[in-house]
Design a protein around this motif. Structure first.
Motif, PDB file in Angstrom:
ATOM      1  N   TYR A   1      10.366  46.676  74.602  1.00  0.00           N
ATOM      2  CA  TYR A   1      10.969  46.466  75.701  1.00  0.00           C
ATOM      3  C   TYR A   1      12.437  47.155  75.671  1.00  0.00           C
ATOM      4  O   TYR A   1      12.852  47.569  76.647  1.00  0.00           O
ATOM      5  CB  TYR A   1      11.049  44.944  76.129  1.00  0.00           C
ATOM      6  CG  TYR A   1       9.847  44.391  76.831  1.00  0.00           C
ATOM      7  CD1 TYR A   1       9.548  44.572  77.944  1.00  0.00           C
ATOM      8  CD2 TYR A   1       8.981  43.353  75.952  1.00  0.00           C
ATOM      9  CE1 TYR A   1       8.269  44.100  78.386  1.00  0.00           C
ATOM     10  CE2 TYR A   1       7.903  42.981  76.366  1.00  0.00           C
ATOM     11  CZ  TYR A   1       7.541  43.170  77.772  1.00  0.00           C
ATOM     12  OH  TYR A   1       6.358  42.378  78.337  1.00  0.00           O
ATOM     13  N   SER A   2      12.920  47.447  74.305  1.00  0.00           N
ATOM     14  CA  SER A   2      14.106  47.757  74.284  1.00  0.00           C
ATOM     15  C   SER A   2      14.446  49.064  73.539  1.00  0.00           C
ATOM     16  O   SER A   2      15.204  49.786  74.206  1.00  0.00           O
ATOM     17  CB  SER A   2      14.948  46.683  73.635  1.00  0.00           C
ATOM     18  OG  SER A   2      15.063  45.446  74.428  1.00  0.00           O
ATOM     19  N   PHE A   3      13.847  49.070  72.308  1.00  0.00           N
ATOM     20  CA  PHE A   3      14.322  50.068  71.437  1.00  0.00           C
ATOM     21  C   PHE A   3      13.699  51.707  71.858  1.00  0.00           C
ATOM     22  O   PHE A   3      14.078  52.466  71.360  1.00  0.00           O
ATOM     23  CB  PHE A   3      14.104  49.885  70.057  1.00  0.00           C
ATOM     24  CG  PHE A   3      14.825  48.850  69.387  1.00  0.00           C
ATOM     25  CD1 PHE A   3      16.175  48.520  69.678  1.00  0.00           C
ATOM     26  CD2 PHE A   3      14.303  47.944  68.560  1.00  0.00           C
ATOM     27  CE1 PHE A   3      16.944  47.476  69.338  1.00  0.00           C
ATOM     28  CE2 PHE A   3      15.003  46.882  67.791  1.00  0.00           C
ATOM     29  CZ  PHE A   3      16.141  46.705  68.568  1.00  0.00           C
ATOM     30  N   ARG A   4      12.892  51.607  72.735  1.00  0.00           N
ATOM     31  CA  ARG A   4      12.265  52.756  73.323  1.00  0.00           C
ATOM     32  C   ARG A   4      13.057  53.229  74.556  1.00  0.00           C
ATOM     33  O   ARG A   4      12.753  54.428  75.196  1.00  0.00           O
ATOM     34  CB  ARG A   4      10.705  52.569  73.466  1.00  0.00           C
ATOM     35  CG  ARG A   4       9.886  52.244  72.367  1.00  0.00           C
ATOM     36  CD  ARG A   4       8.616  51.889  72.829  1.00  0.00           C
ATOM     37  NE  ARG A   4       7.853  53.087  73.153  1.00  0.00           N
ATOM     38  CZ  ARG A   4       6.917  53.405  73.902  1.00  0.00           C
ATOM     39  NH1 ARG A   4       5.945  52.142  74.030  1.00  0.00           N
ATOM     40  NH2 ARG A   4       6.629  54.512  74.126  1.00  0.00           N
ATOM     41  N   ASN A   5      14.084  52.665  74.906  1.00  0.00           N
ATOM     42  CA  ASN A   5      14.737  52.863  75.958  1.00  0.00           C
ATOM     43  C   ASN A   5      16.058  53.757  75.767  1.00  0.00           C
ATOM     44  O   ASN A   5      16.987  53.305  74.709  1.00  0.00           O
ATOM     45  CB  ASN A   5      15.248  51.334  76.799  1.00  0.00           C
ATOM     46  CG  ASN A   5      15.897  51.683  78.113  1.00  0.00           C
ATOM     47  OD1 ASN A   5      17.043  52.028  77.986  1.00  0.00           O
ATOM     48  ND2 ASN A   5      15.135  51.484  79.187  1.00  0.00           N
ATOM     49  N   LYS A   6      16.294  54.895  76.527  1.00  0.00           N
ATOM     50  CA  LYS A   6      17.608  55.628  76.160  1.00  0.00           C
ATOM     51  C   LYS A   6      18.919  54.719  76.200  1.00  0.00           C
ATOM     52  O   LYS A   6      19.879  55.012  75.684  1.00  0.00           O
ATOM     53  CB  LYS A   6      17.411  56.671  76.873  1.00  0.00           C
ATOM     54  CG  LYS A   6      16.323  57.453  76.581  1.00  0.00           C
ATOM     55  CD  LYS A   6      16.416  59.190  77.429  1.00  0.00           C
ATOM     56  CE  LYS A   6      15.374  60.026  76.866  1.00  0.00           C
ATOM     57  NZ  LYS A   6      15.386  61.188  77.757  1.00  0.00           N
ATOM     58  N   GLU A   7      18.943  54.066  77.339  1.00  0.00           N
ATOM     59  CA  GLU A   7      20.218  53.262  77.568  1.00  0.00           C
ATOM     60  C   GLU A   7      20.458  52.348  76.452  1.00  0.00           C
ATOM     61  O   GLU A   7      21.558  51.974  76.305  1.00  0.00           O
ATOM     62  CB  GLU A   7      20.139  52.665  79.295  1.00  0.00           C
ATOM     63  CG  GLU A   7      19.919  53.782  80.104  1.00  0.00           C
ATOM     64  CD  GLU A   7      20.150  52.852  81.614  1.00  0.00           C
ATOM     65  OE1 GLU A   7      20.186  51.606  81.696  1.00  0.00           O
ATOM     66  OE2 GLU A   7      19.933  53.706  82.607  1.00  0.00           O
ATOM     67  N   MET A   8      19.457  51.505  76.101  1.00  0.00           N
ATOM     68  CA  MET A   8      19.495  50.671  75.136  1.00  0.00           C
ATOM     69  C   MET A   8      19.788  51.432  73.940  1.00  0.00           C
ATOM     70  O   MET A   8      20.873  50.668  73.139  1.00  0.00           O
ATOM     71  CB  MET A   8      18.220  49.762  75.031  1.00  0.00           C
ATOM     72  CG  MET A   8      18.504  48.849  74.050  1.00  0.00           C
ATOM     73  SD  MET A   8      19.568  47.455  74.711  1.00  0.00           S
ATOM     74  CE  MET A   8      18.467  46.591  75.596  1.00  0.00           C
ATOM     75  N   LYS A   9      19.419  52.512  73.653  1.00  0.00           N
ATOM     76  CA  LYS A   9      19.850  53.072  72.239  1.00  0.00           C
ATOM     77  C   LYS A   9      21.442  53.581  72.377  1.00  0.00           C
ATOM     78  O   LYS A   9      22.054  53.548  71.404  1.00  0.00           O
ATOM     79  CB  LYS A   9      19.082  54.505  72.063  1.00  0.00           C
ATOM     80  CG  LYS A   9      17.515  53.937  71.635  1.00  0.00           C
ATOM     81  CD  LYS A   9      16.611  55.507  71.562  1.00  0.00           C
ATOM     82  CE  LYS A   9      15.308  55.261  71.052  1.00  0.00           C
ATOM     83  NZ  LYS A   9      14.468  56.406  71.167  1.00  0.00           N
ATOM     84  N   GLY A  10      21.691  54.103  73.468  1.00  0.00           N
ATOM     85  CA  GLY A  10      23.143  54.406  73.851  1.00  0.00           C
ATOM     86  C   GLY A  10      24.102  53.209  73.490  1.00  0.00           C
ATOM     87  O   GLY A  10      25.044  53.347  73.070  1.00  0.00           O
ATOM     88  N   ALA A  11      23.624  52.011  74.192  1.00  0.00           N
ATOM     89  CA  ALA A  11      24.274  50.682  73.855  1.00  0.00           C
ATOM     90  C   ALA A  11      24.570  50.317  72.534  1.00  0.00           C
ATOM     91  O   ALA A  11      25.572  49.866  72.061  1.00  0.00           O
ATOM     92  CB  ALA A  11      23.865  49.679  74.810  1.00  0.00           C
ATOM     93  N   MET A  12      23.363  50.636  71.807  1.00  0.00           N
ATOM     94  CA  MET A  12      23.470  50.265  70.361  1.00  0.00           C
ATOM     95  C   MET A  12      24.523  51.297  69.490  1.00  0.00           C
ATOM     96  O   MET A  12      25.244  50.650  68.662  1.00  0.00           O
ATOM     97  CB  MET A  12      22.099  50.575  69.729  1.00  0.00           C
ATOM     98  CG  MET A  12      21.266  49.341  70.264  1.00  0.00           C
ATOM     99  SD  MET A  12      19.563  49.758  69.517  1.00  0.00           S
ATOM    100  CE  MET A  12      18.457  48.349  70.257  1.00  0.00           C
ATOM    101  N   VAL A  13      24.541  52.429  69.945  1.00  0.00           N
ATOM    102  CA  VAL A  13      25.455  53.349  69.181  1.00  0.00           C
ATOM    103  C   VAL A  13      26.766  53.034  69.586  1.00  0.00           C
ATOM    104  O   VAL A  13      27.692  53.097  68.783  1.00  0.00           O
ATOM    105  CB  VAL A  13      25.283  54.798  69.830  1.00  0.00           C
ATOM    106  CG1 VAL A  13      26.160  55.843  69.089  1.00  0.00           C
ATOM    107  CG2 VAL A  13      23.749  55.229  69.172  1.00  0.00           C
TER     108      VAL A  13
END
Length: 363
Positions: free
Chosen positions: A342-354
């Motif tokens: 649900y999350s780690f394949r999402n670009k916005e979620m990856k950007g938020a993690m960075v």
């Protein structure tokens, strides 16, 4: 002594030697003769305690979680390392999602609001069962008190039911976002999202109370060995003294409402999503949507089918070798897969993690 009849004198002598050997209660059974008294006195302690247990069953005050104690020491060590790694990974991923979705102002859409609560439910779910299993893989004492068992079962019910309903609401959210994008902000407003999450928690708490009552409505005086690594309701009910059929039938009916109804809503939502995408998306967009929907449905199918096997199957088809794999599937595998799917394949979620890692490094 000589003035009394022989049998009466013998009875007085037996009572004086063992005044508390046999409970004297007219309502507890037929009258016990002197011969039975003498036979009882000269039995071995093991046979004597067994006789008392059969006549006056005692209430169970603790349970023994069998878990993986029948496995060899090397197998238990391997399982401990594996489950510890999976539990640590699931806690780290879900904890990161909770932190990001609740602190990053850019992730203020309903989808991330639901994801944060899903991760919180996953943390509650796996923490209720897995740490205890890890401890039992190390220590030899697998005893849990009656209160601990009932508390664990209640928490599993609450988190599990709330997650079932929340997954259905998340599927509906995706349906509105893809099939009705112009009305999405109005339909899925902040107030509506809060009400949906509150509904999931409310039904989890209420349903947990109901299932807890069904599981412990009868007294326990039989075998106290639970053939699983946590207190699972159908197994515990089968150990009760009364007729377990009423409780098992009610749990089956409850599972139809709690498991099948959300699953039907999920399937309908994704069917509409796929139909909408096929009608207007490009080939690349179709492939991405199919991949996303397939991933979501895979997690949903794993979670619901394993839960349905545990709570909607007749107990005659169950066994330790069948129950444990399905229990592991919905207690640790699904909570670990949810963040990935649900999350780690999402670009916005990856950007938020960075961004979160950058803030942490600066701090």
């Amino acid at each position: 002594m000589s003035s009394l009849p022989y049998k009466q004198a013998a009875g007085l002598q037996q009572n004086s030697l063992h005044p508390h050997s046999i409970p004297v209660d007219p309502s507890s059974g037929p009258e016990i003769s002197t011969a039975n008294v003498i036979t009882f006195m000269y039995q071995s302690p093991w046979r004597r305690s067994k006789t008392v247990d059969l006549r006056n069953s005692s209430t169970v005050t603790e349970f023994i979680l069998v878990g993986f104690e029948k496995s060899s020491s090397s197998t238990q060590a391997l399982l401990f390392a594996l489950f510890l790694a999976l539990y640590s990974l699931a806690m780290a991923m879900n904890g990161l999602i909770i932190f990001i979705t609740w602190t990053d102002p850019r992730l203020n859409s309903p989808m991330y609001f639901f994801l944060g609560h899903l991760s919180f439910l996953d943390v509650c779910f796996i923490t209720t069962t897995i740490p205890q299993m890890l401890i039992h893989l190390v220590v030899k004492n697998h005893i849990v008190s009656f209160v601990s068992c009932s508390t664990q079962m209640y928490l599993v019910f609450c988190a599990g039911v709330a997650e079932c309903i929340l997954l259905a609401f998340m599927a509906y959210d995706r349906y509105v976002a893809i099939c009705h994008p112009l009305s999405y902000a109005q339909i899925m407003s902040r107030q509506v999202c809060v009400k949906l999450v509150s509904t999931a928690w409310f039904f989890g708490l209420i349903n947990g109370t109901f299932l807890e009552y069904l599981s412990f409505r009868n007294p326990f005086c039989r075998d106290n060995h639970i053939e699983n690594f946590f207190c699972e309701a159908p197994i515990v009910i089968a150990l009760s003294c009364g007729d377990p059929q009423f409780s098992l039938k009610m749990i089956f009916a409850d599972a139809i409402v709690v498991l099948l109804s959300p699953m039907v809503l999920i399937v309908i939502s994704y069917a509409h999503i796929l139909a909408s995408i096929l009608g207007r998306a490009s080939s690349s967009g179709r492939g991405k949507t199919f991949s996303t929907c397939a991933s979501h449905l895979t997690v949903v199918i794993f979670f619901y089918t394993s839960a349905m096997f545990s709570y909607m199957n007749p107990r005659s088809t169950h066994g330790p070798d069948k129950d444990k794999p399905f229990s592991l599937l919905y207690t640790i595998i699904t909570p670990m897969c949810n963040p990935i799917i649900y999350s780690f394949r999402n670009k916005e979620m990856k950007g938020a993690m960075v961004r979160a890692l950058r803030r942490a490094s600066l701090a």
